[in-house]
Design an enzyme around this catalytic site. Structure first.
Site, PDB file in Angstrom:
ATOM      1  NE  ARG A 136      -4.180  -1.780   1.890  1.00 41.43           N
ATOM      2  CZ  ARG A 136      -4.244  -2.709   2.847  1.00 41.43           C
ATOM      3  NH1 ARG A 136      -3.450  -2.647   3.890  1.00 41.43           N
ATOM      4  NH2 ARG A 136      -5.126  -3.669   2.763  1.00 41.43           N
ATOM      5  CE  LYS A 158      -0.927  13.251 -14.643  1.00 42.53           C
ATOM      6  NZ  LYS A 158      -1.189  13.673 -16.046  1.00 42.53           N
ATOM      7  CD  GLU A 200       7.218  15.838 -22.409  1.00 36.33           C
ATOM      8  OE1 GLU A 200       6.669  16.891 -22.049  1.00 36.33           O
ATOM      9  OE2 GLU A 200       6.596  14.765 -22.541  1.00 36.33           O
ATOM     10  CE  LYS A 242       5.306  16.872 -14.490  1.00 33.49           C
ATOM     11  NZ  LYS A 242       5.455  15.622 -15.217  1.00 33.49           N
ATOM     12  CD  GLU A 252      -4.095  15.741 -16.035  1.00 34.61           C
ATOM     13  OE1 GLU A 252      -2.974  15.247 -15.784  1.00 34.61           O
ATOM     14  OE2 GLU A 252      -4.728  15.500 -17.056  1.00 34.61           O
ATOM     15  NE  ARG A 256       0.179  16.478 -13.209  1.00 33.71           N
ATOM     16  CZ  ARG A 256       0.958  15.760 -12.437  1.00 33.71           C
ATOM     17  NH1 ARG A 256       0.857  15.849 -11.132  1.00 33.71           N
ATOM     18  NH2 ARG A 256       1.840  14.929 -12.934  1.00 33.71           N
ATOM     19  CG  ASN A 260      -2.039  16.017 -20.100  1.00 30.06           C
ATOM     20  OD1 ASN A 260      -1.042  15.427 -19.689  1.00 30.06           O
ATOM     21  ND2 ASN A 260      -3.165  16.086 -19.405  1.00 30.06           N
ATOM     22  CG  HIS A 263       1.291  14.554 -23.769  1.00 33.77           C
ATOM     23  ND1 HIS A 263       1.988  15.701 -24.055  1.00 33.77           N
ATOM     24  CD2 HIS A 263       2.114  13.813 -22.981  1.00 33.77           C
ATOM     25  CE1 HIS A 263       3.168  15.663 -23.464  1.00 33.77           C
ATOM     26  NE2 HIS A 263       3.277  14.525 -22.806  1.00 33.77           N
ATOM     27  CG  HIS A 267      -0.454   9.549 -24.654  1.00 35.78           C
ATOM     28  ND1 HIS A 267      -1.095   9.940 -23.496  1.00 35.78           N
ATOM     29  CD2 HIS A 267       0.867   9.649 -24.383  1.00 35.78           C
ATOM     30  CE1 HIS A 267      -0.207  10.265 -22.582  1.00 35.78           C
ATOM     31  NE2 HIS A 267       1.002  10.103 -23.096  1.00 35.78           N
ATOM     32  CG  HIS A 280       6.436  10.409 -24.411  1.00 31.90           C
ATOM     33  ND1 HIS A 280       5.081  10.220 -24.543  1.00 31.90           N
ATOM     34  CD2 HIS A 280       6.586  11.543 -23.665  1.00 31.90           C
ATOM     35  CE1 HIS A 280       4.439  11.190 -23.898  1.00 31.90           C
ATOM     36  NE2 HIS A 280       5.329  12.004 -23.359  1.00 31.90           N
TER      37      HIS A 280
HETATM   38  N1  GLY Z   1       5.425  11.230 -13.341  1.00 35.04           N
HETATM   39  C1  GLY Z   1       5.094  12.159 -14.319  1.00 35.04           C
HETATM   40  C2  GLY Z   1       4.096  13.166 -13.905  1.00 35.04           C
HETATM   41  O1  GLY Z   1       3.652  13.160 -12.772  1.00 35.04           O
HETATM   42  O2  GLY Z   1       3.705  13.998 -14.686  1.00 35.04           O
END
Ligand code: GLY
Length: 376
Positions: A136, A158, A200, A242, A252, A256, A260, A263, A267, A280
């Site tokens: 956990r 993320k 990026e 960032k 998000e 946030r 993207n 993206h 993606h 990517h």
């Molecule tokens: N780990 C990438 C992000 O949080 O955007």
């Protein structure tokens, strides 16, 4: 949208007892705040940097891939065992994740243990998700070794793995306790990956900071030659932007989403072309050109953006993929609602809007326009 463009975004100092470096950045998230250490040679100081942040676990596991592990696993000076996965996007899978759980059990990890993700975006996302889910949730440290990982995937919390149906469809928000970027490791990065990481970096200029975009335009050749001063600024400024966005909107719910930019199509290109065929950064470069065309920016600004991608050696034209397949893949994207993707569109270089629906005809037209080499 209140973008802030000034130098105060680059946080000086440190949360931990890490010696204050000019370029360090803090992601401010209350009691889950953490530092991004950006420094040539930082890798060999990893045990000390972790100790400075109170990360003193008796047991831990270094997750790395075959390429990075061979170069850097021993250089960290950590005494933890290493779990080495095959390099490449295919490893962001359920099978590899469960292999890591086996390795964590074998290493005797408990809830006080630490995971160290040493590698690029695949290792960081997968290792972060292993840390988020094993027992956990364990603390973890991101040690990104690619430019893309330093400026994007290692920062922000993320984590996740792919499904055959789409990228990052399984995941969790789980912030690292420390991010350590050793700029020296960029010297061993294959040139194609360096260019992909710069996609990026350019994104941050387009979405947030026109001055930074102009800096990248003026210094892209030095970046491609790995000029130390230029790379340090590009990594620090990208991380600071960032960090600022994530600090305002960790999960998000709003702002946030601007991260993207490019993206949605990016993606889809990765998924339809088969993971690993486009890096990517390459896929999102095409996705950003698509988003710029959808945005209807003045021709001179579109040309500046596309010229910068081209000078960086990144693709700007539509790939040899069917629009229908890409459109279907966009519907699976997490940002889609009822199959309709929402877009981040540029108002001008340095300023974007998010959550914008676009009608089907405009999407198809913008994609068709990517077959041409100049903006319509
Ligand atoms: N780990 C990438 C992000 O949080 O955007």
């Amino acid at each position: 949208m209140g973008n802030r463009h000034d130098a105060e975004l680059i946080e000086r100092g440190s949360l931990c007892m890490v010696q204050s470096q000019e370029m360090n950045v803090t992601v401010k998230l209350g009691d889950r705040s953490y530092d991004i250490v950006i420094e040539p040679g930082a890798l060999k100081k990893l045990p000390a940097l972790m100790a400075d942040c109170g990360l003193h676990a008796r047991k831990g596991l270094v997750i790395t891939d075959a390429n990075v592990g061979a170069l850097y696993a021993t250089a960290t000076g950590l005494s933890f065992p290493a779990a080495t996965i095959p390099a490449g996007e295919e490893s962001k899978s359920q099978a590899t994740l469960f292999h890591l759980y086996d390795e964590a059990i074998r290493a005797g990890l408990d809830r006080k243990s630490i995971i160290v993700a040493l590698g690029g975006g695949v290792v960081g996302d997968l290792g972060g998700y292993a840390a988020a889910s094993f027992m956990r949730g364990l603390k973890y440290v991101q040690v990104p070794t690619s430019l893309l990982a330093m400026v994007d995937s290692a920062v922000g919390g993320k984590t996740g793995i792919n499904l055959p149906q789409g990228k990052n469809l399984i995941g969790a928000f789980h912030q690292p306790s420390l991010v350590v970027c050793d700029l020296d490791v960029l010297k061993t990065l294959p040139p194609r990956e360096l260019r992909a990481g710069l996609a990026e970096v350019i994104k941050y200029g387009i979405i947030y900071d026109a001055e930074f975009f102009a800096y990248i335009e003026a210094n892209i050749d030095r970046a491609l030659a790995l000029d130390a001063e230029v790379m340090a600024h590009m990594v620090a400024r990208s991380c600071a932007i960032k960090a600022d966005v994530v600090s305002q909107d960790e999960t998000e719910t709003g702002l946030r989403a601007i991260l993207n930019f490019g993206h949605t199509l990016g993606h889809a290109i990765e998924a339809v072309a088969g993971y690993g065929n486009y890096l990517h950064g390459e896929a999102i470069a095409i996705g950003m050109v698509f988003a710029v065309r959808l945005s209807g920016l003045p021709a001179d600004q579109q040309a500046r953006i596309e010229t910068l991608f081209t000078r960086t050696g990144l693709p700007v034209k539509a790939p040899e993929l069917k629009w229908d397949d890409l459109r279907r893949a966009m519907s699976v994207d997490k940002k889609s609602e009822s199959g309709l993707p929402k877009f981040v569109l540029a108002k001008e270089i340095g300023r974007v809007e998010y959550g914008i629906p676009v009608d089907e005809a405009a999407l198809a037209k913008a994609y068709t326009s990517l077959l041409a080499s100049v903006p319509e």
